[in-house]
Design a protein around this motif. Structure first.
Motif, PDB file in Angstrom:
ATOM      1  N   ASP A 213       0.866  -1.181   0.000  1.00 26.04           N
ATOM      2  CA  ASP A 213       0.000   0.000   0.000  1.00 26.04           C
ATOM      3  C   ASP A 213       0.901   1.228   0.000  1.00 26.04           C
ATOM      4  N   ALA A 215       0.243   4.330  -0.493  1.00 23.13           N
ATOM      5  CA  ALA A 215      -0.290   5.523   0.162  1.00 23.13           C
ATOM      6  C   ALA A 215       0.007   5.532   1.652  1.00 23.13           C
ATOM      7  N   ASN A 216      -0.026   4.357   2.269  1.00 25.11           N
ATOM      8  CA  ASN A 216       0.188   4.273   3.715  1.00 25.11           C
ATOM      9  C   ASN A 216       1.562   3.738   4.088  1.00 25.11           C
ATOM     10  N   THR A 254       9.522   2.268  -1.571  1.00 26.22           N
ATOM     11  CA  THR A 254       8.540   3.309  -1.783  1.00 26.22           C
ATOM     12  C   THR A 254       9.169   4.448  -2.562  1.00 26.22           C
ATOM     13  N   ALA A 258       5.419   8.166  -4.565  1.00 28.96           N
ATOM     14  CA  ALA A 258       4.317   7.406  -3.982  1.00 28.96           C
ATOM     15  C   ALA A 258       4.033   7.804  -2.563  1.00 28.96           C
ATOM     16  N   ALA A 260       2.313   9.649   0.046  1.00 31.50           N
ATOM     17  CA  ALA A 260       1.053  10.387  -0.007  1.00 31.50           C
ATOM     18  C   ALA A 260       1.105  11.607   0.890  1.00 31.50           C
ATOM     19  N   SER A 261       0.455  12.671   0.464  1.00 31.87           N
ATOM     20  CA  SER A 261       0.338  13.857   1.298  1.00 31.87           C
ATOM     21  C   SER A 261      -0.672  13.616   2.391  1.00 31.87           C
ATOM     22  N   ARG A 387      -1.984   8.534   9.880  1.00 35.81           N
ATOM     23  CA  ARG A 387      -3.131   8.007   9.131  1.00 35.81           C
ATOM     24  C   ARG A 387      -3.367   6.568   9.571  1.00 35.81           C
ATOM     25  N   SER A 395     -10.382   5.043   6.008  1.00 38.35           N
ATOM     26  CA  SER A 395      -9.195   5.516   6.710  1.00 38.35           C
ATOM     27  C   SER A 395      -9.555   6.691   7.601  1.00 38.35           C
ATOM     28  N   GLN A 397      -7.684  10.030   9.788  1.00 43.77           N
ATOM     29  CA  GLN A 397      -6.467  10.824   9.780  1.00 43.77           C
ATOM     30  C   GLN A 397      -6.443  11.782  10.955  1.00 43.77           C
TER      31      GLN A 397
END
Length: 532
Positions: A213, A215-216, A254, A258, A260-261, A387, A395, A397
């Motif tokens: 993943d 994003a995480n 990563t 990739a 993620a903000s 997150r 999810s 945050q």
């Protein structure tokens, strides 16, 4: 599948600290003696050509009964343990020196509660590695079931090439806390050097499903089951595996693109417009509502021609106020009230609720202003921002507080499913703990969320930072007009990304403060967003 970890038990050992007795039995009879450590290493070589061994394993872990190790530590400061490791290393070097290829022989002796008296457990193999003195850690591996409570699994050293993690310590290098898949599979970590990312593989390949993943920044491992057609699909069981490099902020594998903000989610798109006539309300049939894909009505009988209506139709905006986030307060500001902890739960839909056993995750702030996440796996202090993914497809945050608000708040907890309140244009409503008409937005107005030092529950968490009449609002086409009603009520204007725009101070009835659509207003614990 190859055997990555050799795990054997040496039974009927009179003295577990006797290196010669563990290494090789006296005599030459091959049928009467039980296999000991030398025999095990000889029968399971690291490399072989045909039936001839060309290399042997050089790193061995011994597990002794815990009571024996404790007694040695108490009586001799661990001298017998050290002597056992050194003596076995010398015997290993003497008998297998030509099969070591220059590798250093290392033995590690530990105590284990699961080892019975008179037994010694032995572990060696491709996925067993003992670090050299002073060797620095290259990776740290942690696991979680809910992305909130992370528990340590193991560390990986620069020269440690293979590491197998799973449930059964007999067949894995390390066990994973909360491993949900049984003994049917494991996760193999392949380290090809400090310049290459750590490779993650499932062993056997068809036992589990593992995906990264991006994003995480963690791997999501799922179990598989047969669907009756010979194929397998993912089960509801999942495990999150996070691999952190000790000398870099980016996780291995990563790419920078990739990462993620952690900014706030954008405001939802505007809903479809509702059309109505600009003049006085017409008959019901003159009100139009555009619907996509509606079936054409049946042809009606021909009627005499009628005069055309001069009514025109104009779009009307549907205004609403959404509880977008909760501002978690610094309880240290309220020590004189006896407030010890504030706790907020999120239910299966990630909507706010009272803290109870049905929550998928809870967030708590203690009197030291520390934020903790609480799940069925336990309780753990968390960093801000963070997150979390406690359920599939959802999810949560925690946002950092703008510096100008940091003296009042610890974090902003975004609510994926926050309650909403319609805001009719031209109507002025008052927000505060004394106004029951807007209590759907004040989700903390109950005694379940705040706990006092004496263990009792407070009347309402809203008493911390929210006035009885805090402010009033009126929706308009330009946004939400704010009038401050209490001189002691702190109000903050945040933009769509939860960044501070201004502190609202001079909002009066003659000169109200305007909050544009998509922006937020913070009052007490509540972060309200105006949607048009």
């Amino acid at each position: 599948m190859p055997v990555y970890v050799q795990h054997e038990v040496l039974a009927r050992v009179d003295d577990v600290f006797n290196a010669e007795a563990l290494w090789q039995a006296p005599g030459l009879s091959l049928f009467s003696r039980r296999p000991l450590l030398r025999d095990l290493l000889e029968r399971a070589p690291r490399e072989q050509r045909g039936r001839a061994a060309t290399r042997c394993f050089s790193h061995v872990t011994l597990m002794l009964p815990q009571d024996e190790v404790d007694d040695d530590r108490h009586l001799t400061r661990g001298a017998r343990v050290r002597d056992l490791a050194q003596s076995l290393a010398a015997l290993h070097q003497k008998d297998f020196g030509d099969l070591l290829a220059g590798e250093e022989v290392r033995y590690h002796v530990v105590g284990n509660e699961a080892v019975l008296p008179g037994e010694v457990k032995v572990k060696f193999g491709h996925a067993i590695y003992l670090p050299a003195p002073g060797e620095q850690i290259l990776y740290t591996v942690t696991a979680s079931r809910d992305s909130a409570i992370w528990q340590p699994v193991c560390v990986v050293y620069p020269n440690q090439r293979l590491t197998l993690v799973g449930q059964d310590e007999a067949s894995a290098t390390f066990t994973v806390p909360g491993w949900p898949f049984g003994a049917e599979g494991g996760i193999l970590l392949v380290n090809d050097g400090a310049d290459a990312p750590l490779e993650v593989q499932v062993r056997p390949k068809d036992a589990l499903d593992c995906r990264f993943d991006a994003a995480n920044g963690y791997y999501v491992v799922r179990g598989k089951r047969n669907n009756g057609n010979g194929a397998s699909d993912a089960t509801g069981q999942r495990l999150l595996l996070r691999i952190s490099r000790a000398d870099a902020s980016l996780r291995p594998g990563t790419p920078k693109s990739a990462v993620a903000s952690l900014s706030a989610p954008p405001a939802p798109a505007r809903p479809p417009a509702v059309w109505k006539p600009r003049v006085a309300a017409p008959e019901p049939e003159l009100t139009a509502m555009p619907l996509a894909g509606t079936a054409a009505p049946e042809a009606a009988p021909l009627q005499p021609p009628q005069a055309e209506s001069d009514a025109t139709y104009a779009p009307v905006a549907r205004h609403r106020i959404t509880l977008a986030a909760l501002a978690l307060p610094r309880l240290s500001r309220y020590r004189d009230t006896g407030a010890q902890a504030l706790e907020v739960g999120l239910g299966p839909t990630l909507g706010p609720s009272a803290p109870d056993k049905d929550n998928v995750i809870r967030f708590a702030v203690d009197e030291a202003d520390e934020v903790h996440a609480i799940t069925p796996a336990g309780r753990q202090r968390v960093a801000v921002p963070s997150r979390f993914a406690p359920i599939d497809g959802g999810s949560v945050q925690l946002h950092a507080v703008p510096p100008q608000m940091a003296d009042r708040y610890c974090a902003l907890l975004a609510l994926p499913q926050g309650p909403q309140q319609p805001a009719a244009a031209g109507t002025r409503l008052v927000f505060g703990r004394g106004m029951p008409s807007l209590d759907t937005l004040r989700v903390l107005d109950a005694p379940h969320f705040l706990r006092h030092a004496d263990g009792s529950a407070a009347a309402s968490a809203d008493r911390l930072g929210l006035s009885r009449n805090a402010f009033s609002w009126e929706a308009c086409a330009e946004g939400m007009r704010i009038v401050r009603l209490s001189e002691t009520q702190a109000l903050f204007h945040l933009d769509a990304g939860l960044r501070l725009v201004a502190q609202v101070e001079g909002a009066s009835a003659d000169s109200p403060y305007l909050i544009p659509p998509g922006h937020h207003l913070v009052a007490g614990h509540y972060v309200l967003r105006f949607d048009a």
